[in-house]
Scaffold this motif. Structure first.
Motif, short mmCIF file in Angstrom:
data_model
loop_
_atom_site.label_atom_id
_atom_site.label_comp_id
_atom_site.label_asym_id
_atom_site.label_seq_id
_atom_site.Cartn_x
_atom_site.Cartn_y
_atom_site.Cartn_z
N UNK A 1 0.76 -1.41 -0.44
CA UNK A 1 0.35 -0.35 0.10
C UNK A 1 0.79 1.61 -0.09
N UNK A 2 2.09 1.40 0.04
CA UNK A 2 3.14 2.24 -0.40
C UNK A 2 3.02 3.07 0.82
N UNK A 3 3.67 2.20 1.88
CA UNK A 3 3.48 3.36 3.53
C UNK A 3 5.10 3.36 3.25
N UNK A 4 5.34 4.61 3.99
CA UNK A 4 7.01 5.12 3.72
C UNK A 4 7.17 4.16 4.81
N UNK A 5 8.56 3.47 5.31
CA UNK A 5 9.40 2.41 6.42
C UNK A 5 10.62 3.42 6.45
N UNK A 6 10.77 4.38 6.15
CA UNK A 6 11.83 5.53 6.73
C UNK A 6 11.54 7.17 6.38
N UNK A 7 12.53 7.80 6.79
CA UNK A 7 12.35 9.14 6.83
C UNK A 7 11.97 9.98 5.59
N UNK A 8 13.20 9.66 4.82
CA UNK A 8 13.30 9.69 3.12
C UNK A 8 11.94 10.08 3.02
N UNK A 9 10.71 9.39 2.80
CA UNK A 9 9.44 9.66 1.74
C UNK A 9 8.84 11.43 3.10
N UNK A 10 9.14 11.27 4.14
CA UNK A 10 8.54 12.29 4.44
C UNK A 10 9.18 14.23 4.55
N UNK A 11 10.84 14.07 4.69
CA UNK A 11 11.97 15.10 3.98
C UNK A 11 11.82 14.99 2.15
N UNK A 12 11.31 14.35 1.60
CA UNK A 12 10.92 14.06 0.00
C UNK A 12 9.48 15.49 0.05
N UNK A 13 8.66 14.66 0.44
CA UNK A 13 7.57 15.81 0.01
C UNK A 13 7.45 17.07 1.22
N UNK A 14 8.50 17.14 2.28
CA UNK A 14 8.16 18.44 2.55
C UNK A 14 8.90 18.99 2.36
N UNK A 15 9.86 19.25 1.27
CA UNK A 15 10.53 19.92 0.92
C UNK A 15 10.14 20.21 -1.14
N UNK A 16 9.11 19.06 -0.97
CA UNK A 16 8.66 19.60 -2.13
C UNK A 16 7.13 20.76 -2.27
N UNK A 17 6.56 20.69 -0.56
CA UNK A 17 5.43 21.25 -0.36
C UNK A 17 6.01 22.32 -0.32
N UNK A 18 7.25 22.77 0.66
CA UNK A 18 7.61 23.88 0.33
C UNK A 18 8.04 24.94 -0.78
N UNK A 19 8.37 23.58 -1.68
CA UNK A 19 8.75 24.78 -3.39
C UNK A 19 7.44 25.18 -3.38
N UNK A 20 6.29 24.58 -2.85
CA UNK A 20 5.52 25.17 -4.02
C UNK A 20 4.70 26.37 -3.46
N UNK A 21 5.61 26.64 -2.58
CA UNK A 21 4.66 27.75 -1.43
C UNK A 21 4.23 27.55 -0.39
N UNK A 22 3.89 26.18 -0.19
CA UNK A 22 2.84 25.67 1.30
C UNK A 22 3.48 25.77 2.28
N UNK A 23 3.19 26.06 3.72
CA UNK A 23 3.04 25.73 4.98
C UNK A 23 3.91 24.28 5.99
N UNK A 24 5.17 23.75 5.49
CA UNK A 24 5.10 22.78 5.34
C UNK A 24 6.02 22.59 6.56
N UNK A 25 6.52 22.30 7.45
CA UNK A 25 7.48 22.74 8.30
C UNK A 25 9.65 22.88 7.77
N UNK A 26 9.58 23.87 8.16
CA UNK A 26 11.11 23.68 7.95
C UNK A 26 11.98 22.44 8.53
#
Length: 523
Positions: free
Chosen positions: A235-260
């Motif tokens: 079901x494509x669940x994150x097994x480590x922290x790298x998917x969080x980091x990837x999406x966090x940076x992607x959301x910030x790049x879209x001008x949204x409020x993800x945590x730095x």
């Protein structure tokens, strides 16, 4: 005040901390209270007067988040139990135990089932200690190489990880270095109640600012379910922290409020993050949606879904993450949780024919939805993961967290996740307003937006999500001992009934009506 945590060579993993005074002892106990909890054991060793009881007292108060809690010595009662919102603590002093049989008369084997167990004089129960534990040995600093210039209250603590706690103590030291690197070494640590996952969070509080430590250890693969793959991969669940980091940076790049991200150890799964605050999108008791804030959250989704979003995200130099597809196989695997957990809890067991019919109906219903252009699906876009930031403007007023399981799939999924919030009641009136607001924004940006197709997708994704959550919340109760999730089941059933009422889902509704008790589908 800061503590110098010195790693000691060799195995098991160990470290040394010099504690100049009682305040330092309290600080170390507070740090450990954010890393250890129910079902853990901390063995406190040291001679008479070494400070074991003071250390235990500080740890109990930190666990309770109340410095005024009365913590008497358990020397005479041997055991003292405390019940706190975070869980139970059992403080044991085994100094007067002479025979192993005395331990069993105290119910020793059951003590750790749902409690943090603090044991003074653990040598009295050496053969009966859990194989996985933290050992804290305290010494009076005077007379040691570390005692020069320190007062009579100074102590030295040696922390040793035994069994599986070796890895946790290692992570504790890595986290301490990251926190210092981020400028939060002197911060007060406050344990935060996490989600249903194995991740844990600690708020790092300084007088003028704060941050969040995310502790997300890599999850071992579970048993193979299909095609030799465990559930998390199916079901494509994150097994480590790298998917969080990837999406966090992607959301910030879209001008949204993800945590730095202030600092990170990707291999250890430890992040020090910007603290977006505590103000949410619900209020009251019981919590209820604040319509204006839910409306702002819908605007975030409408804006995202109208953009041409990248499908491969950046994690770190030379490290990329391709977002996995939220395909029929993943969705059916999730829905099977309802068949495997929720239905048996209702006394319903299916034969292979009825189960196969269920899969065929869902595959047929999903085909047109999965043929739509895919977008980012954050997957848990609901009230616990939305932070209100009134000092920011526009889309940035909505802070986003908990998006590591993001996939590429139908736009309607996250809209249903918000407008049919699993944790709070969303009235039909508010739900219709939110969906209508989303549709108007999408049509204003693209006059060709298919309103009827979206309505069908919304109903189907809502039904899929509700079916899955019925299974997940039942599993959390039965497998993981978390019964508080059961209180949400009536709400999820109401959402399911709403979704199955869509005119294009008649075949699915007939299956559910034939299998589930009639009261389960009363909207």
């Amino acid at each position: 005040m800061t503590l110098a945590i010195e790693r000691l060579p060799g195995r098991p993993v160990a470290c040394r901390v010099v504690l100049p005074d009682l305040a330092a002892t309290t600080l170390l106990a507070g740090l450990l209270a954010t890393w250890f909890g129910p079902k853990d054991t901390i063995a406190l060793r040291g001679d008479l007067g070494a400070g074991k009881t003071e250390f235990a007292r500080a740890l109990v108060r930190a666990f309770a988040e109340d410095p005024a809690v009365d913590v008497p010595s358990p020397t005479f009662p041997i055991l003292i139990s405390y019940d706190f919102p975070r869980g139970r603590v059992v403080h044991a002093d085994l100094y007067r135990i002479l025979e192993t049989e005395e331990l069993y008369e105290l119910g020793w084997d059951e003590l750790r089932e749902d409690a943090l167990l603090l044991v003074e004089w653990p040598d009295r129960a050496e053969d009966s200690l859990p194989a996985d534990r933290l050992e804290v040995e305290l010494f009076i600093a005077a007379g040691t190489p570390f005692g020069e210039g320190l007062g009579p209250e100074a102590r030295v603590a040696v922390l040793t990880g035994i069994g599986s706690v070796e890895a946790r103590l290692d992570r504790f030291q890595i986290a301490d270095a990251l926190i210092e690197q981020s400028g939060f070494a002197a911060a007060r640590r406050v344990f935060l109640q996490g989600d249903a996952s194995s991740r844990s969070y600690t708020r790092l509080v300084l007088p003028e600012r704060s941050a969040i430590l995310m502790n997300a250890p890599r999850q071992p693969d579970g048993p193979a379910l299909r095609r030799g793959l465990p559930y998390s991969q199916l079901v494509h669940l994150a097994e480590d922290v790298k998917p969080f980091v990837a999406m966090d940076r992607a959301l910030l790049a879209q001008g949204l409020s993800a945590p730095v991200i202030h600092s990170a150890d990707l291999e250890a799964g430890l992040l020090v993050l910007e603290d977006l605050g505590r103000e949410g999108v619900v209020a009251g008791s019981p919590p209820a949606p604040i319509p204006e804030r839910y409306e702002a959250a819908v605007e975030v989704l409408a804006a995202l879904h109208g953009r041409n979003l990248p499908q491969t995200l950046h994690v770190a130099p030379r490290v990329e993450r391709a977002l996995p597809p939220y395909d029929a196989a993943a969705m059916l695997c999730e829905i099977d949780l309802m068949l495997d957990w929720y239905l048996p809890s209702r006394g319903i067991r299916l034969d292979g024919v009825v189960r196969e019919e269920f899969h065929l109906l869902w595959r047929s219903a999903l085909n047109p939805v999965l043929a739509e252009p895919a977008t980012w699906v954050l997957r848990d876009f609901h009230s616990p993961n939305l932070i209100w930031l009134p000092h920011r403007e526009g889309l940035q007023r909505v802070g986003l967290i908990d998006f590591q399981d993001a996939v590429l799939g139908p736009a309607a999924y996250d809209v249903a996740s918000l407008a049919q919030d699993a944790r709070v009641d969303v009235s039909e009136e508010l739900e219709l307003h939110l969906v209508g607001h989303y549709v108007r924004l999408r049509r204003a940006a693209d006059p060709t937006f298919d309103v009827r197709g979206f309505a069908r997708s919304y109903a189907l994704m809502g039904a899929q999500r509700a079916s899955k959550i019925l299974g997940i919340f039942t599993r959390l109760n039965e497998r993981d001992g978390k019964p508080h999730y059961l209180k949400h089941l009536p709400r999820i059933r109401r959402y399911l009934a709403r979704c199955l009422g869509h005119q294009d889902l008649g075949s699915l509704r007939m299956w559910y009506e034939a299998v589930l008790p009639s009261r389960d589908l009363s909207a």
